[in-house]
Design an enzyme around this catalytic site. Structure first.
Site, short mmCIF file in Angstrom:
data_model
loop_
_atom_site.label_atom_id
_atom_site.label_comp_id
_atom_site.label_asym_id
_atom_site.label_seq_id
_atom_site.Cartn_x
_atom_site.Cartn_y
_atom_site.Cartn_z
N LYS A 55 -15.37 73.80 -66.16
CA LYS A 55 -16.39 73.08 -66.72
C LYS A 55 -17.76 73.74 -66.31
CE LYS A 55 -13.77 68.91 -67.27
NZ LYS A 55 -13.82 67.40 -67.24
N HIS A 109 -13.04 70.67 -76.51
CA HIS A 109 -12.90 69.73 -75.48
C HIS A 109 -13.76 68.58 -75.76
CE1 HIS A 109 -13.50 67.85 -71.49
NE2 HIS A 109 -12.32 68.74 -71.21
N GLU A 159 -15.98 67.03 -74.14
CA GLU A 159 -17.27 67.25 -73.67
C GLU A 159 -17.93 67.88 -74.80
OE1 GLU A 159 -16.40 68.47 -69.81
OE2 GLU A 159 -15.50 66.22 -69.26
P1 PGA Z 1 -10.42 65.87 -65.05
O1 PGA Z 1 -10.74 66.52 -66.22
O2 PGA Z 1 -9.10 66.37 -64.54
O3 PGA Z 1 -11.42 65.91 -64.13
O4 PGA Z 1 -10.14 64.24 -65.53
C1 PGA Z 1 -9.91 66.92 -67.23
C2 PGA Z 1 -10.38 67.72 -68.34
O5 PGA Z 1 -11.65 67.05 -68.74
O6 PGA Z 1 -10.25 68.84 -68.95
#
Ligand code: PGA
Length: 254
Positions: A10, A96, A98
Site C-alpha cells: 500500500k 483494490h 481501497e
Molecule cells: P491486510 O490487507 O492484510 O492488512 O488485511 C490486505 C489487503 O488490503 O490487500
C-alpha cells in the site's frame, strides 16, 4: 503449481531505505522457497532500487498496486502497464477495495485489466463484498462485481488473470479476525462457478484465486491447507520482514 503470495505494501513505507530494508530481510527466506512464488508490490517510486535488490531471483517478482488503461499520453499522474513492465514489474494489482473506495468503478477496472493483460502483466483483479447480510445479497454483489470488472476480457487473455477475493470487512484486522478457511473455500468455489458461467469450466479452472484480508502467521497454514485458494494477498503483515518470512515458511511447509 506454486502458491502465489503477494505483498501489498500500500502507501508504505515512507522512506526508500526502509523499503530496501524490508525487501532485503525477505530475500534470503525467498531464495530457499521451492513451492512458493513471492510478489512484492511497493509504491511505484521504489521500483527501480527494489528491482536491483531482487536481481535475478526466480522466486521473487515485482508488482504494481495500480495501472492506467492507456499506454502513453497526456494523463497527468498516471503510470502505464508498459512503464511497469519496462521497470521490471511483472504483476499488477487492480481494483483494490481501497482504490474502489476512492471512486474506481468496475468499468475502470475492466479497462485497466484489458490493457494490463495485453501488455503481458500477470493481472490480479481484486473483488469482495463490503458487508455480509442474512439474505445473501453479498453473493449477488460479488457476481456482478466479477462480471462487470471482467466484461472486456475475452477467454484468450485469461492465462495471466488472477482473482483476489478480499472481503472488505476482513481487511486490516488481526489474523484471528480473518475469514475462516472453510468460508474462504466456499467463496473460492463460488468464484470459480461465476468464472465458469462466463468462460466455461476448463478456462475458469485455469484462473488462480487468492484470498486477502488479515492474513498473518497465525492463519496462513490453515488457509493454504483448507481454504481452496492458490495463494494469498498480504497487507500490513508484509511490511515487517519477520512476520512475512513466517508467512512464507508456513506456506512452504504445506
Ligand atoms: P491486510 O490487507 O492484510 O492488512 O488485511 C490486505 C489487503 O488490503 O490487500
Amino acid at each position: 503449481m506454486k502458491k502465489i503470495i503477494i505483498a501489498n505494501w500500500k502507501m508504505n513505507p515512507v522512506s526508500e531505505k526502509e523499503a530496501e530494508w524490508i525487501l532485503s530481510g525477505v530475500k534470503k527466506t525467498v531464495a530457499k522457497l521451492k513451492k512458493t512464488q513471492v510478489v512484492v508490490c511497493p509504491p511505484f517510486i521504489y521500483f527501480n532500487n527494489l528491482q536491483k535488490i531482487i536481481g535475478k531471483s526466480a522466486n521473487l517478482s515485482l508488482g504494481a498496486q495500480n495501472s492506467f488503461w492507456e499506454i502513453e499520453g497526456a494523463f497527468t499522474g498516471e503510470v502505464s502497464p508498459e512503464m511497469i513492465k519496462n521497470y521490471g514489474g511483472s504483476y499488477v494489482i487492480l481494483g483494490h477495495s481501497e482504490r474502489r473506495a476512492l471512486g474506481e468503478t468496475d468499468e475502470m477496472v475492466s479497462k485497466k485489466t484489458l490493457v494490463c493483460l495485453k501488455t503481458g502483466l500477470k493481472t490480479v483483479v481484486c473483488v469482495g463484498e463490503k458487508v455480509r447480510d442474512e439474505q445473501g445479497d453479498y453473493l449477488v454483489f460479488l457476481k456482478d462485481e466479477i462480471r462487470n470488472s471482467l466484461n472486456k476480457i475475452q477467454k484468450r487473455f485469461l492465462r495471466n488473470l488472477i482473482i483476489a477475493y478480499e472481503p472488505i470487512w476482513a481487511i486490516g484486522k488481526k489474523d484471528t479476525e480473518a475469514m475462516s478457511p472453510a468460508d474462504i473455500h466456499e467463496m473460492a468455489i463460488y468464484i470459480k462457478k461465476i468464472l465458469s458461467e462466463i468462460y466455461g469450466q476448463e478456462s475458469a479452472l485455469a484462473v488462480s484465486i487468492l484470498y486477502g484480508g488479515s492474513v498473518g502467521r497465525g492463519n496462513t497454514g490453515e488457509i493454504i491447507k483448507n481454504g481452496g485458494v492458490d495463494g494469498l494477498l498480504v497487507g500490513h503483515q508484509s511490511l515487517k520482514s519477520e512476520s512475512f518470512n513466517e508467512i512464507l515458511k508456513s506456506v512452504e511447509k504445506i
